[in-house]
Design an enzyme around this catalytic site. Structure first.
Site, PDB file in Angstrom:
ATOM      1  N   SER A   1       0.790  -1.264  -0.026  1.00 32.06           N
ATOM      2  CA  SER A   1       0.091   0.038  -0.149  1.00 32.06           C
ATOM      3  C   SER A   1       0.867   1.425   0.086  1.00 32.06           C
ATOM      4  O   SER A   1       0.342   2.344  -0.205  1.00 32.06           O
ATOM      5  CB  SER A   1      -0.748  -0.083   1.171  1.00 32.06           C
ATOM      6  OG  SER A   1      -1.897  -0.906   0.796  1.00 32.06           O
TER       7      SER A   1
ATOM      8  N   LYS B   1       0.298   3.437  -3.084  1.00 31.02           N
ATOM      9  CA  LYS B   1      -0.906   4.321  -3.122  1.00 31.02           C
ATOM     10  C   LYS B   1      -0.623   5.608  -3.198  1.00 31.02           C
ATOM     11  O   LYS B   1      -1.107   6.505  -3.733  1.00 31.02           O
ATOM     12  CB  LYS B   1      -1.995   3.791  -2.249  1.00 31.02           C
ATOM     13  CG  LYS B   1      -2.398   2.339  -2.203  1.00 31.02           C
ATOM     14  CD  LYS B   1      -3.346   2.170  -0.871  1.00 31.02           C
ATOM     15  CE  LYS B   1      -3.820   0.623  -0.720  1.00 31.02           C
ATOM     16  NZ  LYS B   1      -4.463   0.474   0.417  1.00 31.02           N
TER      17      LYS B   1
ATOM     18  N   TYR C   1      -4.341  -2.916 -10.075  1.00 33.63           N
ATOM     19  CA  TYR C   1      -4.169  -2.637  -8.566  1.00 33.63           C
ATOM     20  C   TYR C   1      -3.373  -3.580  -7.783  1.00 33.63           C
ATOM     21  O   TYR C   1      -2.203  -3.237  -7.001  1.00 33.63           O
ATOM     22  CB  TYR C   1      -5.715  -2.369  -7.876  1.00 33.63           C
ATOM     23  CG  TYR C   1      -5.481  -2.416  -6.523  1.00 33.63           C
ATOM     24  CD1 TYR C   1      -5.100  -1.415  -5.874  1.00 33.63           C
ATOM     25  CD2 TYR C   1      -5.746  -3.466  -5.505  1.00 33.63           C
ATOM     26  CE1 TYR C   1      -4.823  -1.119  -4.266  1.00 33.63           C
ATOM     27  CE2 TYR C   1      -5.626  -3.351  -4.359  1.00 33.63           C
ATOM     28  CZ  TYR C   1      -5.408  -2.227  -3.680  1.00 33.63           C
ATOM     29  OH  TYR C   1      -5.262  -2.141  -2.390  1.00 33.63           O
TER      30      TYR C   1
ATOM     31  N   TYR D   1      -4.316   3.968   8.117  1.00 35.38           N
ATOM     32  CA  TYR D   1      -5.609   3.260   8.451  1.00 35.38           C
ATOM     33  C   TYR D   1      -6.265   3.780   9.663  1.00 35.38           C
ATOM     34  O   TYR D   1      -5.945   4.857   9.965  1.00 35.38           O
ATOM     35  CB  TYR D   1      -5.601   1.845   8.127  1.00 35.38           C
ATOM     36  CG  TYR D   1      -4.839   1.426   6.859  1.00 35.38           C
ATOM     37  CD1 TYR D   1      -5.414   1.995   5.755  1.00 35.38           C
ATOM     38  CD2 TYR D   1      -3.798   0.786   7.013  1.00 35.38           C
ATOM     39  CE1 TYR D   1      -4.674   1.563   4.623  1.00 35.38           C
ATOM     40  CE2 TYR D   1      -3.195   0.444   5.592  1.00 35.38           C
ATOM     41  CZ  TYR D   1      -3.792   0.944   4.734  1.00 35.38           C
ATOM     42  OH  TYR D   1      -3.063   0.532   3.298  1.00 35.38           O
TER      43      TYR D   1
ATOM     44  N   VAL E   1       1.244  -3.444   4.078  1.00 35.65           N
ATOM     45  CA  VAL E   1       1.214  -4.649   4.745  1.00 35.65           C
ATOM     46  C   VAL E   1       2.366  -5.588   4.324  1.00 35.65           C
ATOM     47  O   VAL E   1       2.432  -6.401   4.882  1.00 35.65           O
ATOM     48  CB  VAL E   1      -0.043  -5.601   4.539  1.00 35.65           C
ATOM     49  CG1 VAL E   1      -1.169  -4.866   4.968  1.00 35.65           C
ATOM     50  CG2 VAL E   1      -0.268  -5.970   2.832  1.00 35.65           C
TER      51      VAL E   1
END
Length: 310
Positions: A69, A72, A196, A244, A262
């Site tokens: 992530s 992103k 993705y 998050y 992760v």
């Protein structure tokens, strides 16, 4: 004037590496992606790319890992460069307060993800980057963007991790189809989802990742791939949404914008001072690197770097 750096920073990084290994409080690698679950958790690396052009490192800083992530951040920068603020009609800019792969808020808010760093929001952002092109073209643009940011051509997608994600990514598939049902994907769900998952499988070292973040830190000599205004806004989203439902705790303990993955990576920005990358594959209960979060906290304390002042 060039910012000054704490005396003894390199020695601190080596001592930090020794302390992390001695403490052996590693956490557990992501269990739902087989390629990540098989990674030895007892690993640590940290790299600090500084305004004077040097990169100081300790631990396994030349070992590649799946940035997951953290990618992103670069997809968001690329998508904003392609379509600008029109992206915000499809994705919000608020913290979620829920897990990165939660579907609950998506249902409540009628298919508009809370922010671009939770999985649903990142899938929409990837869809925006993909729009009108084949996945290989969108991925090539993203990889080239990251290579330009790091000034390093040796950055690639780990095909084994991508295949592992595609075989087990059922929750992400559910998110993509749910987004599609609300007309918030322009491409077929499987096309966007495959793009993705390959984006998340980009592999980098902490040296490469730290150098790629220099553009967000506004460091002298960093590649000028985005405007200072856009960098500030991406940093704001990293601060409020980058970890998050652990974002508030990270902001409280560290005081710097950061984005986790992760795979155990964290990209952290000290505006005007440095870009920092940390990696340790074991995760805490938020899904963020356990040893990496502790290292970020200790580095911030040592340097005094914080967006909230000294």
């Amino acid at each position: 004037m060039s910012p000054t750096f704490p005396e003894g920073l390199q020695e601190f990084l080596h001592a930090l590496n020794r302390d992390i290994h001695a403490g052996a409080d590693w956490g557990i690698p992501a269990s739902y992606i087989p390629e990540l679950a098989a990674v030895d958790p007892a690993q640590f690396a940290i790299s600090v790319a500084m305004a004077d052009g040097r990169t100081l490192s300790a631990g396994a800083h030349t070992k590649r890992f799946s940035i997951q992530s953290v990618s992103k951040v670069f997809t968001l920068a690329s998508a904003l460069g392609r379509i600008g603020d029109a992206l915000w009609a499809r994705v919000g800019r608020e913290p979620s307060g829920t897990a990165f792969n939660s579907i609950a808020l998506l249902e409540q808010e009628k298919g508009r993800p809370r922010n671009p760093f939770i999985n649903a929001g990142a899938i929409v952002t990837t869809d925006a980057l993909l729009d009108g092109r084949q996945p290989r073209e969108a991925l090539a643009e993203l990889i080239q963007f990251i290579r330009a940011a790091a000034e390093d051509e040796d950055i690639h997608i780990d095909k084994h991790v991508a295949a592992s994600e595609e075989a087990t990514g059922h929750r992400n598939a559910a998110l993509a189809h749910y987004l599609y049902s609300f007309d918030n994907l322009r491409n077929e769900p499987d096309l966007t989802l495959g793009t993705y998952m390959h984006q998340c499988a980009i592999a980098m070292t902490t040296d490469q990742l730290a150098r790629s973040g220099r553009m967000l830190a506004g460091l002298d000599g960093a590649p000028r791939l985005i405007s200072a205004r856009r960098a500030r806004r991406i940093n704001a989203l990293m601060m409020t949404c980058g970890h998050y439902d652990g974002s508030g705790d990270f902001a409280y303990r560290v005081g710097l914008p950061g984005k986790s993955g992760v795979g155990g990576g964290i990209l952290m920005i000290a505006p005007g001072k440095a870009s920092v990358a940390v990696w340790s594959p074991g995760l805490n209960h938020y899904g963020n690197s356990k040893a990496g979060t502790e290292a970020a906290h200790r580095l911030a304390n040592f340097t005094g770097w914080s967006v909230f002042g000294g």
